[in-house]
Design a protein around this motif. Structure first.
Motif, PDB file in Angstrom:
ATOM      1  N   GLY A 132       0.825  -1.205   0.000  1.00  0.00           N
ATOM      2  CA  GLY A 132       0.000   0.000   0.000  1.00  0.00           C
ATOM      3  C   GLY A 132       0.858   1.253   0.000  1.00  0.00           C
ATOM      4  O   GLY A 132       2.080   1.213  -0.136  1.00  0.00           O
ATOM      5  N   TRP A 133       0.161   2.366   0.147  1.00  0.00           N
ATOM      6  CA  TRP A 133       0.806   3.675   0.154  1.00  0.00           C
ATOM      7  C   TRP A 133       1.135   4.084   1.578  1.00  0.00           C
ATOM      8  O   TRP A 133       0.366   3.817   2.498  1.00  0.00           O
ATOM      9  CB  TRP A 133      -0.113   4.719  -0.466  1.00  0.00           C
ATOM     10  N   ALA A 134       2.250   4.732   1.748  1.00  0.00           N
ATOM     11  CA  ALA A 134       2.628   5.241   3.067  1.00  0.00           C
ATOM     12  C   ALA A 134       1.611   6.303   3.499  1.00  0.00           C
ATOM     13  O   ALA A 134       0.962   6.943   2.681  1.00  0.00           O
ATOM     14  CB  ALA A 134       4.030   5.830   3.030  1.00  0.00           C
ATOM     15  N   GLU A 135       1.502   6.460   4.786  1.00  0.00           N
ATOM     16  CA  GLU A 135       0.563   7.410   5.377  1.00  0.00           C
ATOM     17  C   GLU A 135       0.742   8.806   4.773  1.00  0.00           C
ATOM     18  O   GLU A 135       1.848   9.206   4.438  1.00  0.00           O
ATOM     19  CB  GLU A 135       0.814   7.473   6.888  1.00  0.00           C
TER      20      GLU A 135
ATOM     21  N   LYS B  31      -3.414  12.188   0.786  1.00  0.00           N
ATOM     22  CA  LYS B  31      -3.706  13.622   0.832  1.00  0.00           C
ATOM     23  C   LYS B  31      -3.068  14.352  -0.346  1.00  0.00           C
ATOM     24  O   LYS B  31      -3.375  15.502  -0.598  1.00  0.00           O
ATOM     25  CB  LYS B  31      -3.215  14.220   2.150  1.00  0.00           C
ATOM     26  N   ILE B  32      -2.162  13.681  -1.037  1.00  0.00           N
ATOM     27  CA  ILE B  32      -1.472  14.282  -2.164  1.00  0.00           C
ATOM     28  C   ILE B  32      -2.008  13.735  -3.485  1.00  0.00           C
ATOM     29  O   ILE B  32      -2.245  14.482  -4.417  1.00  0.00           O
ATOM     30  CB  ILE B  32       0.047  14.061  -2.040  1.00  0.00           C
ATOM     31  N   LEU B  33      -2.186  12.430  -3.554  1.00  0.00           N
ATOM     32  CA  LEU B  33      -2.699  11.794  -4.764  1.00  0.00           C
ATOM     33  C   LEU B  33      -4.131  11.321  -4.534  1.00  0.00           C
ATOM     34  O   LEU B  33      -4.421  10.722  -3.508  1.00  0.00           O
ATOM     35  CB  LEU B  33      -1.855  10.580  -5.138  1.00  0.00           C
ATOM     36  N   ASN B  34      -4.979  11.536  -5.519  1.00  0.00           N
ATOM     37  CA  ASN B  34      -6.334  10.994  -5.393  1.00  0.00           C
ATOM     38  C   ASN B  34      -6.306   9.494  -5.683  1.00  0.00           C
ATOM     39  O   ASN B  34      -5.298   8.935  -6.117  1.00  0.00           O
ATOM     40  CB  ASN B  34      -7.312  11.754  -6.304  1.00  0.00           C
ATOM     41  N   ARG B  35      -7.406   8.852  -5.453  1.00  0.00           N
ATOM     42  CA  ARG B  35      -7.508   7.391  -5.605  1.00  0.00           C
ATOM     43  C   ARG B  35      -7.175   6.954  -7.036  1.00  0.00           C
ATOM     44  O   ARG B  35      -6.528   5.932  -7.248  1.00  0.00           O
ATOM     45  CB  ARG B  35      -8.910   6.930  -5.216  1.00  0.00           C
TER      46      ARG B  35
ATOM     47  N   SER C 101       6.072  -1.106  -1.386  1.00  0.00           N
ATOM     48  CA  SER C 101       5.319   0.024  -0.837  1.00  0.00           C
ATOM     49  C   SER C 101       5.681   1.278  -1.618  1.00  0.00           C
ATOM     50  O   SER C 101       6.765   1.381  -2.194  1.00  0.00           O
ATOM     51  CB  SER C 101       5.603   0.218   0.658  1.00  0.00           C
ATOM     52  N   LEU C 102       4.750   2.230  -1.622  1.00  0.00           N
ATOM     53  CA  LEU C 102       4.941   3.487  -2.336  1.00  0.00           C
ATOM     54  C   LEU C 102       4.734   4.654  -1.385  1.00  0.00           C
ATOM     55  O   LEU C 102       3.951   4.562  -0.435  1.00  0.00           O
ATOM     56  CB  LEU C 102       3.951   3.600  -3.499  1.00  0.00           C
ATOM     57  N   PHE C 103       5.436   5.738  -1.660  1.00  0.00           N
ATOM     58  CA  PHE C 103       5.342   6.939  -0.838  1.00  0.00           C
ATOM     59  C   PHE C 103       5.518   8.144  -1.738  1.00  0.00           C
ATOM     60  O   PHE C 103       6.368   8.136  -2.625  1.00  0.00           O
ATOM     61  CB  PHE C 103       6.428   6.921   0.240  1.00  0.00           C
ATOM     62  N   VAL C 104       4.721   9.174  -1.525  1.00  0.00           N
ATOM     63  CA  VAL C 104       4.842  10.384  -2.326  1.00  0.00           C
ATOM     64  C   VAL C 104       4.851  11.596  -1.409  1.00  0.00           C
ATOM     65  O   VAL C 104       4.198  11.606  -0.362  1.00  0.00           O
ATOM     66  CB  VAL C 104       3.711  10.495  -3.376  1.00  0.00           C
ATOM     67  N   VAL C 105       5.633  12.607  -1.805  1.00  0.00           N
ATOM     68  CA  VAL C 105       5.697  13.854  -1.056  1.00  0.00           C
ATOM     69  C   VAL C 105       5.903  14.991  -2.059  1.00  0.00           C
ATOM     70  O   VAL C 105       6.512  14.792  -3.111  1.00  0.00           O
ATOM     71  CB  VAL C 105       6.836  13.827  -0.001  1.00  0.00           C
ATOM     72  N   VAL C 106       5.357  16.138  -1.732  1.00  0.00           N
ATOM     73  CA  VAL C 106       5.534  17.320  -2.577  1.00  0.00           C
ATOM     74  C   VAL C 106       6.129  18.427  -1.726  1.00  0.00           C
ATOM     75  O   VAL C 106       5.655  18.702  -0.623  1.00  0.00           O
ATOM     76  CB  VAL C 106       4.195  17.775  -3.191  1.00  0.00           C
ATOM     77  N   ASP C 107       7.199  19.039  -2.243  1.00  0.00           N
ATOM     78  CA  ASP C 107       7.856  20.143  -1.548  1.00  0.00           C
ATOM     79  C   ASP C 107       7.743  21.403  -2.383  1.00  0.00           C
ATOM     80  O   ASP C 107       7.900  21.370  -3.607  1.00  0.00           O
ATOM     81  CB  ASP C 107       9.349  19.843  -1.338  1.00  0.00           C
TER      82      ASP C 107
END
Length: 194
Positions: free
Chosen positions: A44-47, A51-55, A86-92
């Motif tokens: 799954g996606w990291a916590e 909030k950044i990517l929609n479903r 696992s996947l994780f996304v962040v925007v800076d």
């Protein structure tokens, strides 16, 4: 509240969507025997990623990475896989600064040496310069894929993709597939040639 919704909507459309350049860095466990891994499960996606990517975009990334693993001979399973992904996304929010210097020369006067009967007058010049700074705010998206050995629970491979978030929501399936392909390129097992 409206500003937060606009940011989330914007990010859900934009993150990693354009086919502009993706910078990829990866690393792996040199002691891991990747040839023994045949099945994978998705953790799954990291916590906070939702909030950044929609479903829809989350599913697009999941499917794109699943296709990349299938090209390498892996079979997806609900649980009990040889590896777990696992996947994780962040925007800076970033700021770039550019500077432009404009030089203006002013005339001048003075004494100097010259040739000929009458000597000559030389010149001394003075000038000014002005430097203009421009700041440009932009968003940088970072997507991380981690692969774990399910028996040892050790991280065996990681790929980090970074790119400037752009405003190109056209054809997200194709663009997300491009990002997944670029991020999987350094995986120790290459796609099986047909």
């Amino acid at each position: 509240m409206m500003k937060k919704l606009n940011i989330l909507w914007l990010l859900s459309i934009l993150i990693m969507a354009g086919c502009s350049s993706v910078t990829v860095n990866s690393d792996y466990d040199k002691t891991a025997d990747f040839s023994k891994y045949k099945t994978l499960e998705f953790l799954g996606w990291a916590e906070e990623s939702n909030k950044i990517l929609n479903r829809f975009d989350q599913e697009r990334f999941e499917n794109a990475f699943a296709q990349e693993f299938m090209k390498r001979g892996f079979t997806g399973v609900e649980s009990g896989g040889d590896i777990a992904v696992s996947l994780f996304v962040v925007v800076d929010k970033k700021t770039s600064v550019t500077a432009y210097t404009n030089h203006m020369n002013a005339g001048g006067w003075g004494y100097g040496a010259g040739w000929g009967w009458y000597g000559g007058y030389g010149g001394v010049g003075m000038g000014t310069s002005t430097t203009t700074y421009n700041e440009n705010d932009y968003l940088e998206g970072t997507l991380v894929i981690d692969v774990f050995d399910t028996k040892t629970k050790n991280l065996i491979w990681e790929s980090v993709g970074q790119k400037t978030v752009d405003e190109n929501p056209r054809n997200p399936e194709k663009n997300i597939a491009y990002v997944a392909e670029k991020m999987m390129k350094p995986f120790p097992i290459q796609p099986i040639k047909e």
